[in-house]
Design a protein around this motif. Structure first.
Motif, PDB file in Angstrom:
ATOM      1  N   CYS A 124      18.686  12.445  27.895  1.00  0.00           N
ATOM      2  CA  CYS A 124      18.321  12.208  29.295  1.00  0.00           C
ATOM      3  C   CYS A 124      17.229  13.219  29.651  1.00  0.00           C
ATOM      4  O   CYS A 124      17.421  14.427  29.528  1.00  0.00           O
ATOM      5  CB  CYS A 124      19.536  12.405  30.204  1.00  0.00           C
ATOM      6  SG  CYS A 124      19.096  12.550  31.960  1.00  0.00           S
ATOM      7  N   TRP A 161      16.077  14.146  32.432  1.00  0.00           N
ATOM      8  CA  TRP A 161      16.365  15.036  33.553  1.00  0.00           C
ATOM      9  C   TRP A 161      17.328  16.150  33.179  1.00  0.00           C
ATOM     10  O   TRP A 161      17.273  17.239  33.751  1.00  0.00           O
ATOM     11  CB  TRP A 161      16.834  14.246  34.775  1.00  0.00           C
ATOM     12  CG  TRP A 161      15.631  13.850  35.573  1.00  0.00           C
ATOM     13  CD1 TRP A 161      15.017  12.638  35.603  1.00  0.00           C
ATOM     14  CD2 TRP A 161      14.840  14.720  36.386  1.00  0.00           C
ATOM     15  NE1 TRP A 161      13.903  12.689  36.395  1.00  0.00           N
ATOM     16  CE2 TRP A 161      13.765  13.955  36.899  1.00  0.00           C
ATOM     17  CE3 TRP A 161      14.924  16.068  36.740  1.00  0.00           C
ATOM     18  CZ2 TRP A 161      12.797  14.491  37.736  1.00  0.00           C
ATOM     19  CZ3 TRP A 161      13.960  16.603  37.580  1.00  0.00           C
ATOM     20  CH2 TRP A 161      12.909  15.829  38.065  1.00  0.00           C
ATOM     21  N   ILE A 162      18.187  15.888  32.205  1.00  0.00           N
ATOM     22  CA  ILE A 162      19.049  16.970  31.727  1.00  0.00           C
ATOM     23  C   ILE A 162      18.206  17.963  30.921  1.00  0.00           C
ATOM     24  O   ILE A 162      18.384  19.182  31.039  1.00  0.00           O
ATOM     25  CB  ILE A 162      20.250  16.404  30.928  1.00  0.00           C
ATOM     26  CG1 ILE A 162      21.135  15.590  31.890  1.00  0.00           C
ATOM     27  CG2 ILE A 162      21.061  17.532  30.277  1.00  0.00           C
ATOM     28  CD1 ILE A 162      22.325  14.920  31.260  1.00  0.00           C
ATOM     29  N   GLY A 169      15.123  13.556  40.069  1.00  0.00           N
ATOM     30  CA  GLY A 169      16.403  13.842  39.442  1.00  0.00           C
ATOM     31  C   GLY A 169      16.951  12.627  38.712  1.00  0.00           C
ATOM     32  O   GLY A 169      16.385  11.536  38.795  1.00  0.00           O
ATOM     33  N   PRO A 170      18.077  12.819  38.002  1.00  0.00           N
ATOM     34  CA  PRO A 170      18.582  11.762  37.120  1.00  0.00           C
ATOM     35  C   PRO A 170      19.271  10.643  37.880  1.00  0.00           C
ATOM     36  O   PRO A 170      19.752  10.843  38.991  1.00  0.00           O
ATOM     37  CB  PRO A 170      19.610  12.514  36.269  1.00  0.00           C
ATOM     38  CG  PRO A 170      20.139  13.562  37.195  1.00  0.00           C
ATOM     39  CD  PRO A 170      18.967  14.000  38.026  1.00  0.00           C
ATOM     40  N   ALA A 182      23.631   8.867  32.758  1.00  0.00           N
ATOM     41  CA  ALA A 182      23.641   9.642  31.504  1.00  0.00           C
ATOM     42  C   ALA A 182      25.067   9.991  31.101  1.00  0.00           C
ATOM     43  O   ALA A 182      25.935  10.201  31.941  1.00  0.00           O
ATOM     44  CB  ALA A 182      22.827  10.911  31.677  1.00  0.00           C
ATOM     45  N   GLU A 183      25.319  10.003  29.810  1.00  0.00           N
ATOM     46  CA  GLU A 183      26.633  10.420  29.314  1.00  0.00           C
ATOM     47  C   GLU A 183      26.420  11.294  28.089  1.00  0.00           C
ATOM     48  O   GLU A 183      25.631  10.951  27.209  1.00  0.00           O
ATOM     49  CB  GLU A 183      27.470   9.187  28.966  1.00  0.00           C
ATOM     50  CG  GLU A 183      28.940   9.534  28.903  1.00  0.00           C
ATOM     51  CD  GLU A 183      29.828   8.304  29.095  1.00  0.00           C
ATOM     52  OE1 GLU A 183      29.737   7.650  30.148  1.00  0.00           O
ATOM     53  OE2 GLU A 183      30.597   8.006  28.192  1.00  0.00           O
ATOM     54  N   TYR A 192      16.389  19.936  33.541  1.00  0.00           N
ATOM     55  CA  TYR A 192      17.321  20.849  34.216  1.00  0.00           C
ATOM     56  C   TYR A 192      17.604  22.077  33.337  1.00  0.00           C
ATOM     57  O   TYR A 192      17.526  23.219  33.809  1.00  0.00           O
ATOM     58  CB  TYR A 192      18.620  20.095  34.513  1.00  0.00           C
ATOM     59  CG  TYR A 192      19.683  20.925  35.204  1.00  0.00           C
ATOM     60  CD1 TYR A 192      19.629  21.159  36.573  1.00  0.00           C
ATOM     61  CD2 TYR A 192      20.741  21.469  34.484  1.00  0.00           C
ATOM     62  CE1 TYR A 192      20.605  21.903  37.212  1.00  0.00           C
ATOM     63  CE2 TYR A 192      21.725  22.219  35.111  1.00  0.00           C
ATOM     64  CZ  TYR A 192      21.653  22.429  36.483  1.00  0.00           C
ATOM     65  OH  TYR A 192      22.619  23.176  37.108  1.00  0.00           O
ATOM     66  N   CYS A 209      20.746   9.115  27.436  1.00  0.00           N
ATOM     67  CA  CYS A 209      20.253   8.113  28.392  1.00  0.00           C
ATOM     68  C   CYS A 209      21.098   6.842  28.346  1.00  0.00           C
ATOM     69  O   CYS A 209      21.550   6.431  27.284  1.00  0.00           O
ATOM     70  CB  CYS A 209      18.807   7.789  28.021  1.00  0.00           C
ATOM     71  SG  CYS A 209      18.072   6.470  28.992  1.00  0.00           S
TER      72      CYS A 209
END
Lengths: 299, 225
Positions: free
Chosen positions: B181, B183-184, B163-164, B168-169, B187, B173
Motif C-alpha cells: 500500500c 500510503w503505508i 491518505g489510504p 489495505a491488509e 506513512y 493493496c
C-alpha cells in the motif's frame, strides 16, 4: 430527516444498506417490488435511514441516485452513497446538485472499490478526486459555490457522511485521514465491519475527541464459509475464528438464529461506544429487526 | 525509461501481411534495457521474419529511436534500401514508431511503419535485466516533496492524495495483495523522517490540465506549452 438532525437530537441512529438491482426500475403492469425495495421494507420499522450503494464492489447496477429517489418515494430516508471511481469532478458535483434537487438529504462520500474487483474489469478507473476532496467539494456546494469558486443559483443542503475502517493497520494513519475528512466537512461516520470490541475500543479512545457521531458497521456473517471467504477475499475485514466456529456448529436451518445471537452480542458490546449502528445485511435484512429486539431485550 | 513488451509474433505477422520486403528498426535505448528491441532482439526478429518467408532488407538499432536526429543519422546510409521496403517493423516504444515514420516522411517516403512492441509506461529499473517498476506518471506537478519521496499518484492504484482507502491488509493493496500500500509506505517513511505532521495537510485536487495530451515541451525555454 437529515441524519445530522437525528444525531443532534441525541437519537441512536440505525441505518441499513441496500444494493440497487442490476436492471432498471421502470414499473410495468404487475411488476414485482424490486429487491432493493423489498430489503428496505424488511427493515422499515427499525432503521432511520437506508444507505443506497453506488455500483458496490465495482459491479454495474442501477444508479444509487435513481434507487435513492425511488426509496424516498416509498417513504424511506435514503443515504445516497457516492464513490470517486466512476465520475470526474464535474460529474460528481453535478450529481450532488441533482441529488439535492430530487429531495435527497444525506450523502455518504467514499473512495470506491477498485474497478478490477468488479464485473467490468477492463473499465478505466476515474479517481479524479479522493474522498477527502469530495467531502470538501460537497461542503462547498452546501455553502453556495462549486469547487472552482463559482456561485450556485441555489446551494445544496446535504448532510455529509464518511467512512472509517477501525481494522486498518496502522490505525493512526486511518485516523489521520478521518481527521482530514472531518476538517473537509464530514458530519458523521459509518465504520467498516468490525467483529472485535477491543479493536473498536482502540479506535474510539482515539476518536472521542473528534466529537463526530460514529455508527458501528455490522456485516451479518451468514455461514462459516462466508466468514472464511471474507477473511480471504475482503480486504480490511477480519472475521474471528470463534464466529466461524459458532456458525459452523449449528445446522443450516438454525444459522439465522445463531447469526442473530452473535450479532446482538457484538452490538451489545460496542453500543455504548457509538452513536448508532449501520447494518450491511447482504441478503439477510429479514433478521435485522430480530437482532435489534435481541439487543434491547438483553439491555 | 519507457517499458516495452513484445507483441505476439502472430500479431506482428498479421500486421505485416501483404508486405514482403521488410526493414527492422530497434532501439538501443529503453528497448535494449527491456530486452525487447536492442541489437540482439532486432537480429532475432530478422531471422524469424526470414523463416516466415519475408525478405529482410536490413536490421538495425539506432542509439535512441525516439530522437529524430539519431534515427535519421542511422537511417541515412540505408536510404537506398529503404526506398525498396514494403514496410518497416519497429521494435521500440510508440514514440520510436512515430519518429521513424516522421523520418521516412522527411525523406519523402510513404511506407507503412508497424510496431512489434507494446509500450507499458515510464519504468524504473530495480534489477538490471530482471525487474522494472512504474513509479512516475509525469503528472506535471510533482508532489514528492510532500510525500516522503514516494508517489501516491502512481504507486496508489486509486491515486489518492489525502491518505489510504480502507482496503489495505497486512500493508498490502486491495487491488493486488503482492503490492505494498503506497500510503503505508509513505506513512512509514514520513514517520522515519519525523515529519508525520506534514501528512495532515489537505492536498488539493490535482491539476489534470497539466497532463492534458498531447503535451509539448519547449526545451529551450524549459517549459510545457
Amino acid at each position: 430527516m437529515k441524519l445530522t438532525e437525528l444525531f443532534d437530537k441525541g437519537e441512536f441512529v440505525i441505518t441499513g444498506e441496500v444494493g440497487p438491482v442490476k436492471g432498471c426500475l421502470r414499473s410495468t403492469a404487475g411488476s414485482k417490488l424490486p429487491q432493493c425495495a423489498q430489503e428496505a421494507e424488511l427493515v422499515r420499522n427499525v432503521v432511520h435511514a437506508v444507505n443506497v450503494t453506488d455500483n458496490q464492489s465495482a459491479v454495474m447496477r442501477l444508479g444509487s441516485l435513481a434507487a435513492s429517489v425511488k426509496l424516498k418515494e416509498r417513504g424511506f430516508e435514503p443515504i445516497y452513497q457516492m464513490t470517486c471511481r466512476d465520475r470526474n469532478r464535474i460529474a460528481l458535483q453535478s450529481d450532488l446538485l441533482s441529488a439535492c434537487s430530487l429531495g435527497i438529504d444525506n450523502v455518504l462520500c467514499l473512495t470506491g472499490d477498485y474497478t478490477s474487483l468488479g464485473d467490468h474489469k477492463t473499465a478505466k478507473s476515474v479517481f479524479d478526486i479522493d474522498s477527502v476532496q469530495l467531502l470538501k467539494i460537497a461542503k462547498g456546494l452546501n455553502e453556495g459555490h462549486d469547487m472552482m469558486g463559482n456561485a450556485l443559483t441555489q446551494s445544496t443542503n446535504l448532510a455529509l457522511g464518511a467512512v472509517v475502517n477501525p481494522n486498518f493497520e496502522p490505525l493512526d494513519l486511518q485516523l489521520l485521514k478521518m481527521e482530514k475528512k472531518i476538517e473537509a466537512g464530514a458530519q458523521f461516520f459509518q465504520t467498516q465491519a468490525v467483529y472485535d470490541s477491543a479493536v473498536f475500543e482502540k479506535m474510539v479512545k482515539k476518536t472521542e475527541k473528534f466529537g463526530v457521531p460514529i455508527q458501528y458497521g455490522v456485516v451479518i456473517i451468514k455461514s462459516p464459509q462466508m466468514g472464511k471467504f471474507m477473511n480471504e477475499n475482503v480486504s480490511g475485514i477480519t472475521v474471528p475464528a470463534w464466529i466461524i466456529e459458532e456458525m459452523g456448529k449449528v445446522a443450516k436451518q438454525d444459522r439465522k438464529k445463531k447469526a442473530i445471537e452473535i450479532t446482538a452480542k457484538l452490538i451489545r458490546e460496542i453500543k455504548p461506544m457509538v452513536q448508532g449502528i449501520h447494518f450491511m445485511p447482504l441478503g439477510w435484512a429479514d433478521i435485522v429487526p430480530e437482532i435489534m429486539k435481541a439487543v434491547s431485550s438483553a439491555a | 525509461m519507457i517499458g516495452t513488451t513484445p507483441k505476439p509474433f502472430e500479431e506482428i505477422t498479421d500486421a505485416l501481411k501483404g508486405y514482403d520486403k521488410i526493414a527492422v528498426i530497434g532501439c538501443d535505448g529503453c528497448a535494449k534495457v527491456c530486452m525487447t528491441g536492442g541489437s540482439d532482439q532486432v537480429a532475432e526478429m530478422a531471422e524469424k521474419l526470414k523463416k516466415n518467408g519475408k525478405s529482410v532488407l536490413f536490421a538495425m538499432s539506432p542509439e535512441r529511436t525516439c530522437y529524430v536526429g539519431k534515427t535519421k543519422t542511422s537511417l541515412d546510409p540505408q536510404l537506398d534500401k529503404l526506398k525498396e521496403a514494403d514496410a518497416l517493423l519497429v521494435l521500440g516504444c510508440g514514440g520510436a514508431v512515430q519518429i521513424t515514420r516522421q523520418v521516412l516522411e522527411n525523406y519523402g517516403l510513404t511506407i507503412p511503419v508497424k510496431v512489434g512492441l507494446d509500450s507499458v509506461g515510464h519504468m524504473d529499473t530495480l534489477i538490471m535485466g530482471e525487474l522494472a517498476i512504474e513509479q512516475c506518471q509525469e503528472c506535471g506537478e510533482c508532489i514528492l516533496n510532500e510525500t516522503g519521496g514516494i508517489c501516491p499518484v502512481t504507486k496508489c492504484a486509486k491515486s489518492l492524495l489525502n491518505g489510504p482507502c480502507g482496503g489495505a491488509e497486512n500493508g498490502k493493496c486491495e487491488v493486488d495483495s503482492k503490492r505494498d500500500c503506497a500510503w503505508i509506505l509513505i506513512y512509514n517513511r514520513m514517520a522515519a523522517l519525523g515529519e508525520l505532521d506534514k501528512l495532515r495537510r489537505f492536498m488539493e485536487p490535482k491539476d489534470y490540465s497539466k497532463m492534458a495530451k498531447p503535451r509539448r515541451l519547449n526545451i529551450k525555454e524549459r517549459k510545457v506549452e
